[in-house]
Design a protein around this motif. Structure first.
Motif, PDB file in Angstrom:
ATOM      1  N   ASP A  64     -43.756  31.255  92.108  1.00 32.90           N
ATOM      2  CA  ASP A  64     -44.807  31.286  91.090  1.00 32.90           C
ATOM      3  C   ASP A  64     -45.557  29.969  90.991  1.00 32.90           C
ATOM      4  OD1 ASP A  64     -44.099  33.924  90.371  1.00 32.90           O
ATOM      5  OD2 ASP A  64     -42.493  33.161  89.067  1.00 32.90           O
ATOM      6  N   GLY A  65     -45.195  28.999  91.845  1.00 33.99           N
ATOM      7  CA  GLY A  65     -45.874  27.707  91.832  1.00 33.99           C
ATOM      8  C   GLY A  65     -45.329  26.726  90.809  1.00 33.99           C
ATOM      9  N   PHE A  66     -44.198  27.060  90.189  1.00 33.66           N
ATOM     10  CA  PHE A  66     -43.601  26.165  89.208  1.00 33.66           C
ATOM     11  C   PHE A  66     -42.597  25.238  89.885  1.00 33.66           C
ATOM     12  CE2 PHE A  66     -44.761  29.858  86.580  1.00 33.66           C
ATOM     13  CZ  PHE A  66     -45.598  29.212  85.668  1.00 33.66           C
ATOM     14  N   GLU A  67     -42.542  24.010  89.387  1.00 40.59           N
ATOM     15  CA  GLU A  67     -41.574  23.041  89.912  1.00 40.59           C
ATOM     16  C   GLU A  67     -40.158  23.427  89.521  1.00 40.59           C
ATOM     17  OE1 GLU A  67     -42.157  18.934  88.902  1.00 40.59           O
ATOM     18  OE2 GLU A  67     -44.174  18.900  89.757  1.00 40.59           O
ATOM     19  N   GLN A  68     -39.251  23.318  90.472  1.00 40.32           N
ATOM     20  CA  GLN A  68     -37.829  23.471  90.199  1.00 40.32           C
ATOM     21  C   GLN A  68     -37.149  22.209  90.718  1.00 40.32           C
ATOM     22  OE1 GLN A  68     -36.086  26.160  88.529  1.00 40.32           O
ATOM     23  NE2 GLN A  68     -34.708  24.411  88.472  1.00 40.32           N
ATOM     24  N   THR A  69     -36.659  21.385  89.801  1.00 43.84           N
ATOM     25  CA  THR A  69     -36.045  20.121  90.170  1.00 43.84           C
ATOM     26  C   THR A  69     -34.593  20.343  90.576  1.00 43.84           C
ATOM     27  OG1 THR A  69     -37.503  18.934  88.657  1.00 43.84           O
ATOM     28  CG2 THR A  69     -35.500  17.790  89.362  1.00 43.84           C
ATOM     29  N   LEU A  70     -34.256  19.901  91.792  1.00 41.56           N
ATOM     30  CA  LEU A  70     -32.881  20.002  92.257  1.00 41.56           C
ATOM     31  C   LEU A  70     -32.029  18.905  91.649  1.00 41.56           C
ATOM     32  CD1 LEU A  70     -33.352  20.786  96.041  1.00 41.56           C
ATOM     33  CD2 LEU A  70     -32.836  22.368  94.194  1.00 41.56           C
ATOM     34  N   TYR A  71     -32.544  17.677  91.705  1.00 42.09           N
ATOM     35  CA  TYR A  71     -31.827  16.562  91.100  1.00 42.09           C
ATOM     36  C   TYR A  71     -32.749  15.366  90.937  1.00 42.09           C
ATOM     37  CZ  TYR A  71     -31.145  14.575  95.853  1.00 42.09           C
ATOM     38  OH  TYR A  71     -31.322  14.064  97.111  1.00 42.09           O
ATOM     39  N   LYS A 165     -36.680   8.463  79.595  1.00 40.88           N
ATOM     40  CA  LYS A 165     -37.648   8.007  80.592  1.00 40.88           C
ATOM     41  C   LYS A 165     -38.411   9.159  81.233  1.00 40.88           C
ATOM     42  CE  LYS A 165     -34.698   4.086  81.668  1.00 40.88           C
ATOM     43  NZ  LYS A 165     -33.848   3.447  82.674  1.00 40.88           N
ATOM     44  N   LEU A 166     -37.993  10.395  80.945  1.00 38.21           N
ATOM     45  CA  LEU A 166     -38.593  11.570  81.551  1.00 38.21           C
ATOM     46  C   LEU A 166     -39.415  12.347  80.532  1.00 38.21           C
ATOM     47  CD1 LEU A 166     -35.507  12.974  83.514  1.00 38.21           C
ATOM     48  CD2 LEU A 166     -37.335  11.511  84.400  1.00 38.21           C
ATOM     49  N   THR A 167     -40.332  13.159  81.032  1.00 35.52           N
ATOM     50  CA  THR A 167     -41.052  14.064  80.146  1.00 35.52           C
ATOM     51  C   THR A 167     -40.152  15.257  79.840  1.00 35.52           C
ATOM     52  OG1 THR A 167     -42.015  15.400  81.923  1.00 35.52           O
ATOM     53  CG2 THR A 167     -43.248  13.417  81.247  1.00 35.52           C
ATOM     54  N   GLN A 168     -40.475  15.946  78.771  1.00 35.93           N
ATOM     55  CA  GLN A 168     -39.716  17.143  78.406  1.00 35.93           C
ATOM     56  C   GLN A 168     -39.849  18.190  79.518  1.00 35.93           C
ATOM     57  OE1 GLN A 168     -39.881  18.159  74.284  1.00 35.93           O
ATOM     58  NE2 GLN A 168     -39.582  20.328  74.686  1.00 35.93           N
ATOM     59  N   GLN A 169     -41.010  18.249  80.160  1.00 35.03           N
ATOM     60  CA  GLN A 169     -41.238  19.198  81.249  1.00 35.03           C
ATOM     61  C   GLN A 169     -40.312  18.901  82.435  1.00 35.03           C
ATOM     62  OE1 GLN A 169     -43.373  21.881  81.042  1.00 35.03           O
ATOM     63  NE2 GLN A 169     -42.359  22.508  82.926  1.00 35.03           N
ATOM     64  N   GLN A 170     -40.101  17.626  82.739  1.00 33.96           N
ATOM     65  CA  GLN A 170     -39.228  17.249  83.858  1.00 33.96           C
ATOM     66  C   GLN A 170     -37.779  17.635  83.575  1.00 33.96           C
ATOM     67  OE1 GLN A 170     -40.423  13.134  83.913  1.00 33.96           O
ATOM     68  NE2 GLN A 170     -41.826  13.454  85.639  1.00 33.96           N
ATOM     69  N   VAL A 171     -37.319  17.405  82.367  1.00 35.09           N
ATOM     70  CA  VAL A 171     -35.957  17.788  82.004  1.00 35.09           C
ATOM     71  C   VAL A 171     -35.815  19.305  82.044  1.00 35.09           C
ATOM     72  CG1 VAL A 171     -34.194  17.738  80.186  1.00 35.09           C
ATOM     73  CG2 VAL A 171     -35.615  15.713  80.603  1.00 35.09           C
ATOM     74  N   ALA A 172     -36.800  20.024  81.512  1.00 37.33           N
ATOM     75  CA  ALA A 172     -36.758  21.485  81.508  1.00 37.33           C
ATOM     76  C   ALA A 172     -36.739  22.031  82.936  1.00 37.33           C
ATOM     77  CB  ALA A 172     -37.952  22.039  80.734  1.00 37.33           C
ATOM     78  N   SER A 173     -37.510  21.418  83.835  1.00 36.93           N
ATOM     79  CA  SER A 173     -37.538  21.850  85.233  1.00 36.93           C
ATOM     80  C   SER A 173     -36.156  21.703  85.866  1.00 36.93           C
ATOM     81  CB  SER A 173     -38.567  21.027  86.012  1.00 36.93           C
ATOM     82  OG  SER A 173     -38.466  21.272  87.398  1.00 36.93           O
ATOM     83  N   TYR A 174     -35.474  20.626  85.565  1.00 39.94           N
ATOM     84  CA  TYR A 174     -34.118  20.417  86.081  1.00 39.94           C
ATOM     85  C   TYR A 174     -33.163  21.484  85.538  1.00 39.94           C
ATOM     86  CZ  TYR A 174     -29.533  18.275  86.752  1.00 39.94           C
ATOM     87  OH  TYR A 174     -28.217  18.046  87.091  1.00 39.94           O
ATOM     88  N   LEU A 175     -33.328  21.836  84.271  1.00 38.55           N
ATOM     89  CA  LEU A 175     -32.435  22.801  83.629  1.00 38.55           C
ATOM     90  C   LEU A 175     -32.778  24.249  83.979  1.00 38.55           C
ATOM     91  CD1 LEU A 175     -32.227  21.159  80.086  1.00 38.55           C
ATOM     92  CD2 LEU A 175     -30.519  21.060  81.918  1.00 38.55           C
ATOM     93  N   GLY A 176     -33.972  24.468  84.536  1.00 35.93           N
ATOM     94  CA  GLY A 176     -34.388  25.816  84.891  1.00 35.93           C
ATOM     95  C   GLY A 176     -34.860  26.628  83.696  1.00 35.93           C
ATOM     96  N   ILE A 177     -35.445  25.929  82.709  1.00 34.58           N
ATOM     97  CA  ILE A 177     -35.934  26.592  81.504  1.00 34.58           C
ATOM     98  C   ILE A 177     -37.334  26.060  81.176  1.00 34.58           C
ATOM     99  CG2 ILE A 177     -33.614  26.963  80.551  1.00 34.58           C
ATOM    100  CD1 ILE A 177     -34.007  24.484  78.793  1.00 34.58           C
ATOM    101  N   THR A 178     -37.969  26.653  80.185  1.00 35.80           N
ATOM    102  CA  THR A 178     -39.271  26.168  79.738  1.00 35.80           C
ATOM    103  C   THR A 178     -39.082  24.985  78.798  1.00 35.80           C
ATOM    104  OG1 THR A 178     -39.342  27.593  77.786  1.00 35.80           O
ATOM    105  CG2 THR A 178     -40.249  28.507  79.856  1.00 35.80           C
ATOM    106  N   HIS A 179     -40.118  24.176  78.670  1.00 34.86           N
ATOM    107  CA  HIS A 179     -39.997  23.031  77.753  1.00 34.86           C
ATOM    108  C   HIS A 179     -39.917  23.498  76.302  1.00 34.86           C
ATOM    109  CE1 HIS A 179     -44.268  23.026  76.589  1.00 34.86           C
ATOM    110  NE2 HIS A 179     -44.543  23.227  77.863  1.00 34.86           N
ATOM    111  N   GLU A 180     -40.478  24.681  75.995  1.00 37.10           N
ATOM    112  CA  GLU A 180     -40.362  25.218  74.633  1.00 37.10           C
ATOM    113  C   GLU A 180     -38.905  25.555  74.315  1.00 37.10           C
ATOM    114  OE1 GLU A 180     -44.489  26.148  76.163  1.00 37.10           O
ATOM    115  OE2 GLU A 180     -42.484  26.551  76.934  1.00 37.10           O
TER     116      GLU A 180
END
Length: 193
Positions: A64-71, A165-180
């Motif tokens: 879907d073009g969304f970032e998924q952070t591995l680590y 040090k991270l944005t909420q979006q970056q943490v959410a991407s790592y967790l596999g959830i939305t920032h909301e």
């Protein structure tokens, strides 16, 4: 600068000063500015890197073009796309500096030469790869078997102080959830529910 690298490898093997000098010689110091790309999807990964300072995110774009952070790779961690590096295929990963960062890079060719010249280096990287496999297995099990709340608490434990040090979006991407949804989790944890 090399002291951190020496401390890292000393957890796995012992090298004399002369051996460490030989080992560290092919590493090249490289600085990256915030948001600078170290590796881009589609490129070939030709290096492994040891993070001296700063932070990198290793991620891919899903269907879907969304970032998924591995680590996240912080001080003392290693960065690479092991599939691209070992199998000589285009990378599916992206590596990006999240802040001004420094890394020691070694090419695949130089690493292979070290294997030939110093057999204990092959042992070092075997042990590191085994530990990396364990970490990835644990990450997969966490993503597939734990609640988002538990994954968030694990993130806080694994990366102390990094959340600020991270944005909420970056943490959410790592967790596999939305920032909301991350906001809701934080509220629940703060309220002790």
């Amino acid at each position: 600068m090399l002291n951190l690298l020496y401390q890292n490898i000393s957890r796995y093997i012992h090298l004399s000063k002369e051996e460490f000098d030989q080992f560290s010689k092919p590493f090249q110091l490289k600085s990256f500015k915030k948001k600078e790309t170290v590796l881009k999807e589609g490129d070939y990964c030709l290096f492994e890197g040891f993070v001296l300072n700063g932070c990198f995110k290793i991620y891919y774009l899903n269907e879907d073009g969304f970032e998924q952070t591995l680590y996240f790779a912080i001080e003392g961690w290693w960065i690479t796309d092991i599939d691209s590096l070992l199998n000589d295929v285009p990378s599916i990963l992206n590596i990006e500096a999240l802040m001004d960062s420094e890394v020691l890079l070694i090419s695949k060719k130089d690493k292979e030469a070290l294997y030939e010249a110093m057999p204990q280096i092959e042992k070092l990287f075997r042990i590191m790869n085994q530990r990396s496999s364990v970490a990835l297995q644990r990450r997969i099990l966490s993503l597939t078997g734990k609640t988002a709340d538990k994954r968030y608490l694990e993130f806080l434990e694994k990366y102390p102080g990094l959340e600020q040090k991270l944005t909420q979006q970056q943490v959410a991407s790592y967790l596999g959830i939305t920032h909301e949804f991350l906001s809701k989790i934080r509220k629940r944890i703060l309220l002790g529910k």
